[in-house]
Design a protein around this motif. Sequence first.
Motif, PDB file in Angstrom:
ATOM      1  N   GLY A  63       0.408 -32.626  -8.222  1.00 39.05           N
ATOM      2  CA  GLY A  63       1.570 -32.397  -8.842  1.00 39.05           C
ATOM      3  C   GLY A  63       2.091 -30.874  -8.638  1.00 39.05           C
ATOM      4  N   ILE A  64       1.140 -30.230  -7.747  1.00 43.68           N
ATOM      5  CA  ILE A  64       1.654 -28.958  -7.385  1.00 43.68           C
ATOM      6  C   ILE A  64       2.293 -28.863  -6.162  1.00 43.68           C
ATOM      7  N   ASN A  65       3.376 -28.226  -5.988  1.00 45.03           N
ATOM      8  CA  ASN A  65       3.954 -27.976  -4.721  1.00 45.03           C
ATOM      9  C   ASN A  65       3.273 -27.168  -3.715  1.00 45.03           C
ATOM     10  N   VAL A  66       2.925 -27.632  -2.530  1.00 47.14           N
ATOM     11  CA  VAL A  66       2.145 -26.562  -1.489  1.00 47.14           C
ATOM     12  C   VAL A  66       2.796 -26.426  -0.420  1.00 47.14           C
ATOM     13  N   SER A  67       2.674 -25.267   0.271  1.00 47.37           N
ATOM     14  CA  SER A  67       3.328 -24.785   1.534  1.00 47.37           C
ATOM     15  C   SER A  67       2.283 -23.985   2.358  1.00 47.37           C
ATOM     16  N   PHE A  68       1.995 -24.486   3.714  1.00 50.24           N
ATOM     17  CA  PHE A  68       1.030 -23.943   4.423  1.00 50.24           C
ATOM     18  C   PHE A  68       1.868 -23.429   5.747  1.00 50.24           C
ATOM     19  N   GLN A  69       1.241 -22.400   6.195  1.00 49.81           N
ATOM     20  CA  GLN A  69       1.929 -21.605   7.298  1.00 49.81           C
ATOM     21  C   GLN A  69       0.904 -21.361   8.465  1.00 49.81           C
ATOM     22  N   GLN A  70       1.164 -21.638   9.485  1.00 47.16           N
ATOM     23  CA  GLN A  70       0.072 -21.518  10.534  1.00 47.16           C
ATOM     24  C   GLN A  70       0.399 -20.237  11.566  1.00 47.16           C
ATOM     25  N   VAL A  71      -0.965 -19.596  11.586  1.00 47.69           N
ATOM     26  CA  VAL A  71      -1.141 -18.298  12.150  1.00 47.69           C
ATOM     27  C   VAL A  71      -1.782 -18.420  13.514  1.00 47.69           C
ATOM     28  N   ASP A  72      -0.979 -17.911  14.589  1.00 47.26           N
ATOM     29  CA  ASP A  72      -1.614 -18.219  16.206  1.00 47.26           C
ATOM     30  C   ASP A  72      -2.040 -16.706  16.618  1.00 47.26           C
ATOM     31  N   PHE A  73      -3.212 -16.964  17.049  1.00 45.41           N
ATOM     32  CA  PHE A  73      -3.703 -15.630  17.607  1.00 45.41           C
ATOM     33  C   PHE A  73      -4.626 -16.153  19.053  1.00 45.41           C
ATOM     34  N   VAL A  74      -4.998 -15.129  19.834  1.00 48.07           N
ATOM     35  CA  VAL A  74      -5.688 -15.344  20.940  1.00 48.07           C
ATOM     36  C   VAL A  74      -6.955 -14.637  21.041  1.00 48.07           C
ATOM     37  N   MET A  75      -8.142 -15.254  21.372  1.00 49.58           N
ATOM     38  CA  MET A  75      -9.496 -14.710  21.497  1.00 49.58           C
ATOM     39  C   MET A  75      -9.986 -14.279  22.992  1.00 49.58           C
ATOM     40  N   GLU A  76      -9.930 -13.241  23.182  1.00 51.53           N
ATOM     41  CA  GLU A  76     -10.350 -13.132  24.626  1.00 51.53           C
ATOM     42  C   GLU A  76     -11.929 -12.865  24.629  1.00 51.53           C
ATOM     43  N   GLU A  77     -12.441 -12.569  25.909  1.00 55.15           N
ATOM     44  CA  GLU A  77     -13.653 -12.496  26.035  1.00 55.15           C
ATOM     45  C   GLU A  77     -14.475 -11.148  25.389  1.00 55.15           C
ATOM     46  N   GLY A  78     -15.447 -11.423  24.465  1.00 53.05           N
ATOM     47  CA  GLY A  78     -15.784 -10.408  23.562  1.00 53.05           C
ATOM     48  C   GLY A  78     -15.435 -10.108  22.258  1.00 53.05           C
ATOM     49  N   ASP A  79     -14.250 -11.009  22.012  1.00 57.10           N
ATOM     50  CA  ASP A  79     -13.329 -10.796  20.662  1.00 57.10           C
ATOM     51  C   ASP A  79     -14.250 -11.488  19.572  1.00 57.10           C
ATOM     52  N   THR A  80     -14.368 -11.220  18.201  1.00 53.97           N
ATOM     53  CA  THR A  80     -14.969 -11.694  17.223  1.00 53.97           C
ATOM     54  C   THR A  80     -14.199 -12.066  16.132  1.00 53.97           C
ATOM     55  N   LEU A  81     -14.423 -13.399  15.619  1.00 54.38           N
ATOM     56  CA  LEU A  81     -13.563 -13.820  14.319  1.00 54.38           C
ATOM     57  C   LEU A  81     -14.650 -13.917  13.255  1.00 54.38           C
ATOM     58  N   ILE A  82     -14.329 -13.398  12.173  1.00 48.86           N
ATOM     59  CA  ILE A  82     -15.135 -13.777  11.056  1.00 48.86           C
ATOM     60  C   ILE A  82     -14.514 -14.337   9.831  1.00 48.86           C
ATOM     61  N   LEU A  83     -14.931 -15.582   9.419  1.00 46.18           N
ATOM     62  CA  LEU A  83     -14.488 -16.082   8.036  1.00 46.18           C
ATOM     63  C   LEU A  83     -15.583 -15.780   6.894  1.00 46.18           C
ATOM     64  N   TYR A  84     -15.191 -15.635   5.709  1.00 45.40           N
ATOM     65  CA  TYR A  84     -16.056 -15.426   4.586  1.00 45.40           C
ATOM     66  C   TYR A  84     -15.094 -15.816   3.290  1.00 45.40           C
ATOM     67  N   THR A  85     -16.123 -15.889   2.296  1.00 49.56           N
ATOM     68  CA  THR A  85     -15.568 -16.209   0.970  1.00 49.56           C
ATOM     69  C   THR A  85     -15.441 -14.972   0.233  1.00 49.56           C
ATOM     70  N   ASP A  86     -14.951 -15.244  -1.008  1.00 52.61           N
ATOM     71  CA  ASP A  86     -14.789 -14.051  -1.951  1.00 52.61           C
ATOM     72  C   ASP A  86     -16.134 -13.272  -2.464  1.00 52.61           C
ATOM     73  N   GLY A  87     -16.930 -14.186  -2.281  1.00 50.10           N
ATOM     74  CA  GLY A  87     -18.257 -13.609  -2.704  1.00 50.10           C
ATOM     75  C   GLY A  87     -18.667 -12.331  -2.084  1.00 50.10           C
ATOM     76  N   ILE A  88     -18.220 -12.295  -0.658  1.00 46.03           N
ATOM     77  CA  ILE A  88     -18.258 -10.678  -0.047  1.00 46.03           C
ATOM     78  C   ILE A  88     -17.536  -9.570  -0.660  1.00 46.03           C
TER      79      ILE A  88
END
Length: 710
Positions: free
Chosen positions: A584-609
């Motif tokens: 029953g809740i109206n949701v809307s999602f948006q895509q974020v595009d990015f590029v990872m080159e050699e040596g790049d690092t991506l981190i995901l984390y929860t709000d516990g951090i």
Amino acid sequence: MKLKKIILALFCAILFASCAKKETAQIVLDEGWLWAVSNNPRSDFQIVNSLEIASIVNKLPTRKGYVWLKNYFYVDLSLKDRDLALYLGRVEIAAEVYVNGTSIGTFGQFPPHEFSSGTGATYFKIPKDILNQNGTNQILIKLWVNGSGGIQEMPVIGPIPYIKNRAVHNSFLLSDINMMFASVVFVIAMFYLFIYIKRKNDQEYLYYALMNFFTAAYILPYFLSSTPWHFDIMSYLTYEKIFYGALAFADIYFATSFMLAFIKVEQSKRLKVLRILLFVVPVINIFLLKDMRSFAALLPVAFAFGVIQLMFAVVPIMKGLFTGNRQVWLLLAGFSPVQVGVFADLFVHVIFQRADLPLFTVWGWQFTTSSFLIILAIRFAGALGQAEHLAASLETQVTERTKELKTANESLKEKQNIAEREMKLAVHVQESIYPHNADVGDCWDIAVYFKPFAGVSGDLYDFYTQKDDFMGMSLFDVSGHGIAAGLVTMLSKNVIFRNFIDNRQKPLPQVMYLINDGIIRAKGDIENYLTGIVVRVEDALSGKMALVNAGSPPPLLYKQKAKKAMPLLPDEKKQQKGMIGVAGINVSFQQVDFVMEEGDTLILYTDGITEGRNPFGIDYGQDRLLESLSHCGEGSAESRLSLLLRDFTKFTGGIQQPDDITLIVLKRLKYVDPHAQKLASAEALLETLDSADDVEELEELEEAEELEEI
């Protein structure tokens, strides 16, 4: 019957004795008074109403100075050739009396060290030698007034025994009885102060003790003439400021505090500060006054602060009357004597102006403090009796309670064991669905830190691979903690995995919509909801990536070439809203595009951090995490994870955090096409087999050909 006859006989004897008593001859000077303002007794005198001599200070424009009062009298036949006495009653502030030009006595002290002798009645002996037995006699009274002053009763001349008895009687009513009361009240104050020291939870004992202490100090001027003490060390103005000003306000303050404590009313700090100001402000202003005239004028105005102070107790008392609070009725009963005294003084001293009678309010206050002595004593005796009863039955009750607690503890321990077994099973089942060693190929390096807050976690992470290809990953956070949140993670994992794999060609926001619908159907009426991130590899060769964030903290991307970390945020111009798993809740999602080159690092984390706190209650926050990521070096994903956790633990001091913590580090390595790598291996193997002579080598060659076809 005999007792009734004895009582009747005593009553008749007293009645006849009083009827047979002869009236003593006396000369009442209730009219014919003259007054003059000067230090010279030969000044021009004017007629003054006899009622005005009690407040003769009002005749002076400055309400300060010397006033002469003069009158004449004749000696009655029955009083001739006898030593007489003059009853002057209570005098403010100081007086000196002359009869036929001869001084017969002084009351109080004149300037430069002016002071009053108190509230006791005054009388002076008149030797017969200075009286004109057959003619006119003159009485001349020199008064010193300052702010207040006058003769409070009509002077009377009569035989010495009669006048002395009258002075002693009135001094007892006006002064001595107050001294006895003050002594008793002081002892009561010390007694209840000692009780409070032993029972500090009973605040009413403390305030009752302080109320009595300041009451005893406040009424000291009302029995000053009965004491051997003198206050010549201070001025009369200072004396008035202390006893009629500061001590009066202190008594009102602690009386209000006692009333509030008696009916168990707790006040906020703001109201307590306001009450203290209502006590301190008028006292300070009183001590700043320069003369008695200002003091006498301001004191009634200052007592308006005392009335406001009392209202802090009156309001809860009125509320208690409507709610039927028994303690309020008991409080009113205790204060009823002083209420009666106030009304009595209103009629006696204000309306009828009877200055010869005592202040009934002071008497009423004495009965009030005595009433509460009885009330608090009864309450204390009741509490003591209850304590003795509890002590007598304590051993039996302790035995019974021990048995009950033992049974309850055994039952609780059994339930706790069952709960622990169920929790261990839930933890084991949940751990089995999480990926521990992700095979993400040669192009990626991944490391994960996962720490549940309460055994079963509400954090859900997963990695998606197909053969040797790393396709993406996800990190979701279920609201709440414990088993309920853990069950939702188990329900949600298959839904997320299936929709991610089966909808590889669809846009990532559409995949998130499908995940949302699937979780809503799967969890039914369970109230928990999810926030989360899905990351997908769009092109492994170029490192093109896409993510959709549904309410989670923004991922952080570290660019190796720029040596800089930044959050991956959606376009602010496009609307994104909603959470996962709520119907029953109206949701809307948006895509974020990015590029990872050699040596790049991506981190995901929860709000516990980011919501992790140090011992001072300060959050770790996204900025500190960005700074830590920017300085974590060029090592592997595992080494970078270790450095991030080291900084987090150093900030929080290693204290237990009240939330699940999950941290995923994904590093891009040099891209190697897995298909080209396999083909190169097969060609090398064929070159080796070209020189083979035996059957085994031919068989290996056939196998190589099969590999080449693959």
